[in-house]
Design an enzyme around this catalytic site. Structure first.
Site, PDB file in Angstrom:
ATOM      1  N   ASP A  22      14.854  32.430 -81.269  1.00 50.07           N
ATOM      2  CA  ASP A  22      14.004  33.620 -81.313  1.00 50.07           C
ATOM      3  C   ASP A  22      12.812  33.427 -80.364  1.00 50.07           C
ATOM      4  OD1 ASP A  22      13.269  36.182 -82.812  1.00 50.07           O
ATOM      5  OD2 ASP A  22      11.441  34.992 -82.958  1.00 50.07           O
ATOM      6  N   TYR A  27       4.774  34.669 -76.525  1.00 52.40           N
ATOM      7  CA  TYR A  27       4.667  33.261 -76.931  1.00 52.40           C
ATOM      8  C   TYR A  27       4.288  32.368 -75.741  1.00 52.40           C
ATOM      9  CZ  TYR A  27       7.200  34.875 -81.114  1.00 52.40           C
ATOM     10  OH  TYR A  27       7.609  35.562 -82.229  1.00 52.40           O
ATOM     11  N   LYS A  56      11.324  39.645 -77.081  1.00 52.17           N
ATOM     12  CA  LYS A  56      10.575  40.831 -77.532  1.00 52.17           C
ATOM     13  C   LYS A  56       9.675  41.374 -76.425  1.00 52.17           C
ATOM     14  CE  LYS A  56      10.411  38.455 -81.971  1.00 52.17           C
ATOM     15  NZ  LYS A  56      10.117  37.044 -81.697  1.00 52.17           N
ATOM     16  N   HIS A  89       8.130  44.474 -79.993  1.00 46.90           N
ATOM     17  CA  HIS A  89       7.469  43.450 -80.812  1.00 46.90           C
ATOM     18  C   HIS A  89       6.578  44.047 -81.911  1.00 46.90           C
ATOM     19  CE1 HIS A  89       6.026  39.007 -80.443  1.00 46.90           C
ATOM     20  NE2 HIS A  89       6.020  39.395 -81.689  1.00 46.90           N
TER      21      HIS A  89
END
Ligand code: A2P
Length: 302
Positions: A22, A27, A56, A89
């Site tokens: 994921d 990130y 995302k 997201h």
């Protein structure tokens, strides 16, 4: 995991047998993940078609013209030709280039860039072969219902926070009724998230006496108890760890069957407590509030 640890974590996870990775643009570690994926595939450790890779769309790329370029950048970073799943997201829009808003002006109301516009562009990414499935994250049942009504390609997943303190049972049932899967993030309470996302006196999931009692009775760990509970109720469950032993422990939870009595005992722990409350967008003067984001009252303020 923005310090390069994602590279090691992904390699270790795949070696141990994980097949679902994921990711998200925000990130900040897509290149590390991409390097790890590429090495695992090139070395023959795993085939691409055995992996399920999710990423995302970040909040600054919701306008129709931004969606495909955002996905193309993600694919380049991850060294992939297509994703298995691409998610919106958050139901939140930032100005282009704003990763984390610092003032209300950097947040754009959803009425200006509606989810329907973003979704339409996501659908075009499927048609273009850049992702096989599309879905959403942090969507309430209300927002999901509205989306389903006008979607040509239905969302395949809604990824939301879920654990015994925030069970999301209605949302899980709604997803099942609509042939969607619910993915549970922060299933262990996400203790490693940044301090700015934490509240004082947060309750402890891993330290909860009922969880510990059930763990001891079944000769499993508290983390495995939390994960097995979510898996047994049909939620795709995505624990995060950079530690090999804990990764192994978490993967083993996939084959633990909790007794109905244990499932029911854990069901009584719900308290609608969000560890991830979306405060980044709830800036005074913006159109986003706890209530408008989650479509539910903020019971924390009474
Ligand atoms: P670590 O990376 O050192 O293992 P969540 O999945 O809810 O986001 O929680 C992630 C946090 O939980 C991380 O701090 C992670 O630390 C920790 N964690 C992951 N697996 C376990 C486990 N089996 N037991 C205890 N803590 C765990």
């Amino acid at each position: 995991m923005v310090d390069g640890s994602a590279y090691e974590a992904v390699k270790t996870a795949i070696e141990l047998g994980y097949r679902h990775i994921d990711c998200a643009h925000i990130y900040g570690n897509e290149q590390d993940v991409g390097r790890a994926l590429n090495e695992c595939i090139q070395s023959g450790l795993v085939r691409r078609d055995e992996l399920w890779i999710t990423s995302k769309l970040w909040n600054d790329s919701h306008p129709a013209a931004s969606v495909k370029p955002a996905l193309e950048l993600t694919l380049e970073n991850l060294q992939l030709e297509a994703l298995d799943l691409y998610l919106i997201h958050w139901p939140v829009v930032h100005q282009t280039g704003v990763y984390v808003p610092e003032s209300p002006e950097q947040l754009i109301p959803l009425s200006d860039v509606p989810i329907s516009e973003t979704w339409n562009a996501m659908e075009q990414c499927v048609t273009a072969g850049l992702c096989r499935n599309i879905g959403v994250s942090n969507f309430s049942r209300k927002k999901l219902s509205e989306l389903i009504q006008h979607a040509t390609i239905k969302p395949a997943f809604n990824q939301v926070e879920s654990h015994p303190f925030l069970q999301q049972t209605e949302l899980l049932n709604f997803c099942t009724e609509n042939q969607m899967l619910m993915t549970a993030y922060s299933p262990l309470g996400s203790a490693d998230r940044p301090d700015r996302m934490k509240s004082e006196n947060e309750p402890s999931l891993l330290g909860h006496p009922v969880i510990n009692e059930i763990a001891t009775k079944n000769s499993i760990t508290p983390a495995q108890t939390l994960l097995a509970w979510n898996i047994c109720r049909g939620a795709v469950t995505i624990p995060k760890s950079t530690n090999r032993q804990r990764m192994q422990e978490n993967l083993a939870a996939a084959s633990i069957d909790l007794a109905d009595a244990d499932m029911q005992t854990i069901a009584t722990l719900n308290r609608n407590y969000r560890f991830v409350d979306g405060r980044f967008c709830q800036l005074p003067g913006s159109s986003y509030t706890y209530e408008s984001l989650w479509d539910e009252p903020d019971l924390r303020t009474g």
